[in-house]
Design a protein around this motif. Sequence first.
Motif, mmCIF file in Angstrom:
data_model
loop_
_atom_site.group_PDB
_atom_site.id
_atom_site.type_symbol
_atom_site.label_atom_id
_atom_site.label_comp_id
_atom_site.label_asym_id
_atom_site.label_seq_id
_atom_site.Cartn_x
_atom_site.Cartn_y
_atom_site.Cartn_z
ATOM 1 N N ARG A 192 14.707 -52.248 -127.369
ATOM 2 C CA ARG A 192 13.745 -51.438 -126.613
ATOM 3 C C ARG A 192 12.438 -52.235 -126.503
ATOM 4 N N HIS A 244 11.997 -45.527 -117.923
ATOM 5 C CA HIS A 244 10.908 -44.552 -117.814
ATOM 6 C C HIS A 244 10.545 -44.441 -116.344
ATOM 7 N N GLN A 247 2.191 -50.235 -124.359
ATOM 8 C CA GLN A 247 1.282 -49.275 -123.749
ATOM 9 C C GLN A 247 -0.125 -49.863 -123.733
ATOM 10 N N PHE A 262 8.171 -50.282 -120.159
ATOM 11 C CA PHE A 262 9.241 -49.671 -120.937
ATOM 12 C C PHE A 262 10.587 -50.095 -120.363
ATOM 13 N N LYS A 264 8.630 -51.770 -125.373
ATOM 14 C CA LYS A 264 7.659 -50.720 -125.068
ATOM 15 C C LYS A 264 6.263 -51.278 -125.299
#
Length: 695
Positions: A491, A568, A495, A502, A493
């Motif tokens: 994964r 996402h 931000q 994502f 990810k």
Amino acid sequence: MKNYTSSDIRNCAIVGHASSGKTMLTESMLASASVITRLGSIAAGTTVSDYRENERERKISIQLSVIHFPWLNKKINVLDTPGYMDFISEALSGLRVADLAIIVVDAKDGVGVGTHQVWEWASQYQIPKVFVISGLDKENADFTARVQEIKETFSDKVFPLTEPLDPGPGFSKLLDVMRSEVIEYAPDQTGKYTESPASGELAERVKTLHQQLIELVAEADDSLLEKFFEKGSLSEEELRAGLKHAFLNQSFIPVFGVSGQTNVGVARLLDFIAKYGPSPLDRPATKAIDMSDNEVSVEVTNPEPSLFVFKTTIEPKFGELTIFRVYSGTVQTGMELFNADKRVSEKIGQMFFLNGQNRILTDRVVAGDIAATVKLRDTHTGNTLSSYKLQVRFPKVQYPHPNIHAALELANKGDEEKLSQGLAALQEVDPTFHYIVDAELRQTIISGQGELHLAVIVDELKRRYKVEVQLTQPRVRYRETIKGKTEAKYRHKKQTGGAGQFAEVWLRVEPAPRDSGIQFTESLVGQNVDRVFVPSVEKGVMRAANEGVIAGYRVTDVKVDFYDGKMHPVDSNDISFQIAGYYAFREAIMNANPCILEPIHLLEVKVPEEYMGAVMGDLTSRRGKILGMESLGKMQVIKALVPAAELYRYSTTLRSLTGGRGSHTERFSHYEEMPAALQQKVIEEAKKLREQQHK
């Protein structure tokens, strides 16, 4: 200089194993023809053929040299070629344009690897061959043993036309089979001799040989054979008339005994070449390709000019020198000719007949003759020039692939441009030298026919282009692969203040067949991942595969299936899935029992029988697998599979093991898994290299 017609020209390539006496034979020819007043010396660097600085320093022939001289109202062109297999292109080029091969064999050392090679090439080019047993002035010179060895190795048609009567130091006398005479040469190295009738046992010996020669000549011609059966012999006129035909179709292959160091026996060899050697008219047509790629024949009598460039060299005072043979018509200064290979026109400037570095200006070169010119713009080795009416291409020489490689390291940063220019220029004039700037290995790799070949290239870079380089071991193109199946999920990810990143990628990996590369597939179901991101995952996988996982070498032979993942609606994008694919693949490989594959090369090693044990033992010590052996006369050919990592500087080892009489070729065969202990060593070395590069 006298003007010669095509029928008066004799084109001979002097070829043979290294150090068999070729250059001194050439020197004696020039002395016999009074072109030079005294013999030069290889040790002193004063021979006509070996005039280049690197040849004088190393005391060996490195490039083909062209010489010419008159003999019995004929023009003899001689192409003196190197014997070292490192400079194999020179002998190949010489034989390509010669009408006769003079194969030199050392009276003491006998047939070598190079002897086999030049015999094969001369046979491929379908040109007649003469054997010259040289060095009969040496201790332990054995003419009879050499003749027998040549017969057993190459042909039972081999026949001596002269035999030494006093081989060894002081050698000066020969028995002449054609003339039934004893010939004694002057000790002043001029090549002059006196003749006297053979008597006593020598008379019986020469009578026997003369009768054997008659039989060989008669067998080559049905009408002569009929006369021979009727009379039991042939007249001298019939013998001499049939001799050239028998020689040209190789019903008999003459052998001459000589000493190039003392100029004994050479004059009679030249007599034979002038009287019985082929002229260009004896090969009346040469195959060529027209502009529609159709095969055509170019006849030597065709008035339209055509020539083939068989060598390009760079001379200190002249720049690029283009050496050629004319195959039809007459080439004249100022002519505009068409280069069918490059599809450009070339204007012929000054032309020269060559004697080593000495040049005689000429304004015309007739069909069959060999000459050189300067300042051609786009014409190099292997190119054809012809009139615009003819427009043909002669077949190029097929040179062997390089079998040795080394990496270059610059001594001074900032010389990159000079290095590039030098390498490009040297590759242009030497068809068996190649170089690449290898992005995978991050090295400049040069490739050639042997370590001596590469050493000469380094010398030329230093001398001519003022670039200091060192040769180092090239890195090996290892590969990484896997032995097990596994799955991995990654994964990604991230931000930040705005839109984030994502992506989640699920991969399955398993081994694929050897040499199949990376096989990427997708088996997504449902809507967990939009199919638009499949190419993004594949890009990430391929980037990771190219970078390597465990040691920095390209990953291969792996099936990769992208079977699921997550996205996402806002933060998922192309780069996110590339990153996730990249790390998912790396994780999968690490968990799938990864291993290192190493390149394996197929070797063919030619050695005399007595060195078989030492050579095979050395190959075994290099983790080699012996595939088999076969005989080639008194030579043995060993075939083996050996890891590329074990072959650096192999030619030097082979030369040492065989006293310079062994040779080898190598080519890539396949990849196979490396032993575990050695894999760990490769991984550790790769780690150290990465650390050095990041400092």
